[in-house]
Design a protein around this motif. Sequence first.
Motif, PDB file in Angstrom:
ATOM      1  N   UNK A 122       0.854  -1.190   0.000  1.00 19.40           N
ATOM      2  CA  UNK A 122       0.000   0.000   0.000  1.00 19.40           C
ATOM      3  C   UNK A 122       0.892   1.244   0.000  1.00 19.40           C
ATOM      4  N   UNK A 123       1.375   1.630  -1.184  1.00 20.18           N
ATOM      5  CA  UNK A 123       2.282   2.765  -1.291  1.00 20.18           C
ATOM      6  C   UNK A 123       1.630   4.086  -0.889  1.00 20.18           C
ATOM      7  N   UNK A 124       0.323   4.310  -1.172  1.00 18.98           N
ATOM      8  CA  UNK A 124      -0.284   5.539  -0.653  1.00 18.98           C
ATOM      9  C   UNK A 124      -0.194   5.626   0.880  1.00 18.98           C
ATOM     10  N   UNK A 125      -0.405   4.506   1.592  1.00 16.75           N
ATOM     11  CA  UNK A 125      -0.255   4.511   3.048  1.00 16.75           C
ATOM     12  C   UNK A 125       1.191   4.778   3.433  1.00 16.75           C
ATOM     13  N   UNK A 126       2.126   4.137   2.745  1.00 13.25           N
ATOM     14  CA  UNK A 126       3.553   4.294   3.048  1.00 13.25           C
ATOM     15  C   UNK A 126       3.971   5.761   3.028  1.00 13.25           C
ATOM     16  N   UNK A 127       3.420   6.533   2.097  1.00 13.55           N
ATOM     17  CA  UNK A 127       3.814   7.932   1.959  1.00 13.55           C
ATOM     18  C   UNK A 127       2.774   8.893   2.532  1.00 13.55           C
ATOM     19  N   UNK A 128       1.950   8.403   3.466  1.00 17.70           N
ATOM     20  CA  UNK A 128       0.898   9.244   4.024  1.00 17.70           C
ATOM     21  C   UNK A 128       1.218   9.650   5.458  1.00 17.70           C
ATOM     22  N   UNK A 129       0.491  10.640   5.937  1.00 12.17           N
ATOM     23  CA  UNK A 129       0.603  11.071   7.329  1.00 12.17           C
ATOM     24  C   UNK A 129       0.075   9.995   8.281  1.00 12.17           C
ATOM     25  N   UNK A 130      -0.755   9.076   7.781  1.00 11.32           N
ATOM     26  CA  UNK A 130      -1.367   8.064   8.622  1.00 11.32           C
ATOM     27  C   UNK A 130      -0.494   6.860   8.916  1.00 11.32           C
ATOM     28  N   UNK A 131       0.673   6.766   8.282  1.00 12.82           N
ATOM     29  CA  UNK A 131       1.529   5.587   8.476  1.00 12.82           C
ATOM     30  C   UNK A 131       1.929   5.408   9.940  1.00 12.82           C
ATOM     31  N   UNK A 132       2.366   6.448  10.598  1.00 12.42           N
ATOM     32  CA  UNK A 132       2.819   6.322  11.994  1.00 12.42           C
ATOM     33  C   UNK A 132       1.688   5.833  12.891  1.00 12.42           C
ATOM     34  N   UNK A 133       0.478   6.349  12.678  1.00 15.16           N
ATOM     35  CA  UNK A 133      -0.659   5.902  13.493  1.00 15.16           C
ATOM     36  C   UNK A 133      -0.977   4.431  13.234  1.00 15.16           C
ATOM     37  N   UNK A 134      -0.913   3.995  11.980  1.00 19.47           N
ATOM     38  CA  UNK A 134      -1.168   2.592  11.624  1.00 19.47           C
ATOM     39  C   UNK A 134      -0.118   1.689  12.280  1.00 19.47           C
ATOM     40  N   UNK A 135       1.151   2.082  12.199  1.00 22.62           N
ATOM     41  CA  UNK A 135       2.212   1.280  12.816  1.00 22.62           C
ATOM     42  C   UNK A 135       2.032   1.219  14.329  1.00 22.62           C
ATOM     43  N   UNK A 136       1.713   2.344  14.944  1.00 26.55           N
ATOM     44  CA  UNK A 136       1.518   2.361  16.399  1.00 26.55           C
ATOM     45  C   UNK A 136       0.375   1.425  16.795  1.00 26.55           C
ATOM     46  N   UNK A 137      -0.723   1.506  16.072  1.00 32.15           N
ATOM     47  CA  UNK A 137      -1.879   0.642  16.360  1.00 32.15           C
ATOM     48  C   UNK A 137      -1.496  -0.830  16.217  1.00 32.15           C
ATOM     49  N   UNK A 138      -0.801  -1.168  15.137  1.00 34.81           N
ATOM     50  CA  UNK A 138      -0.434  -2.564  14.895  1.00 34.81           C
ATOM     51  C   UNK A 138       0.668  -3.044  15.824  1.00 34.81           C
TER      52      UNK A 138
END
Length: 181
Positions: free
Chosen positions: A139-155
């Motif tokens: 998911x390259x859009x996620x990779x380069x988005x502001x939301x990546x850090x939140x997704x990683x923290x959640x996971x």
Amino acid sequence: PCVLEIDGEFATEPRVDRTICRIRRDTRFSHDKSLYRDNMWIIFKRGRMHGTEMPGLYFEISERGFEYGCGYYAASASYMSAYRSLILAGDAAFERARRAFEHQKVYGCYKRPHYPDQPEQLRAWLERRQICFTAQSADFPLLFSQGLADKLAEDFRLLAPIYRFLLRAAQVERQHQARTP
């Protein structure tokens, strides 16, 4: 902040060979100016970055996408023995890790059959040769988005009980090694 919630002793200093891998080698005096590797990763763990004595959390980027997870780059045979002993003893940290793993759909793991006589829910853990829980994405859009850090923290928070069990096994192994002449 999220990884320090999971383990306050993680090294988090943003430095090459501390938490960040080296992508280039010193090419000042070399004819080969190619990249050292075609991926980039960061790792959070106790102790040495390249050490194999402690588990860690990691995030890796490559041309294929990204992956992240928890585990060991190369778990020792003595670690695996301590890990399996805790599972077979019904350790409470293992039970929390098992339940956490069963109640998520982000991470997968690899296994090889060596304990056919154990119950299925234990075999999935006992049969691992290496310990790594990995999520992969293209998911390259996620990779380069502001939301990546939140997704990683959640996971990564999903992995906290699993990480703590792996850390417990490392501590048991160290205690055993200290008692063994």
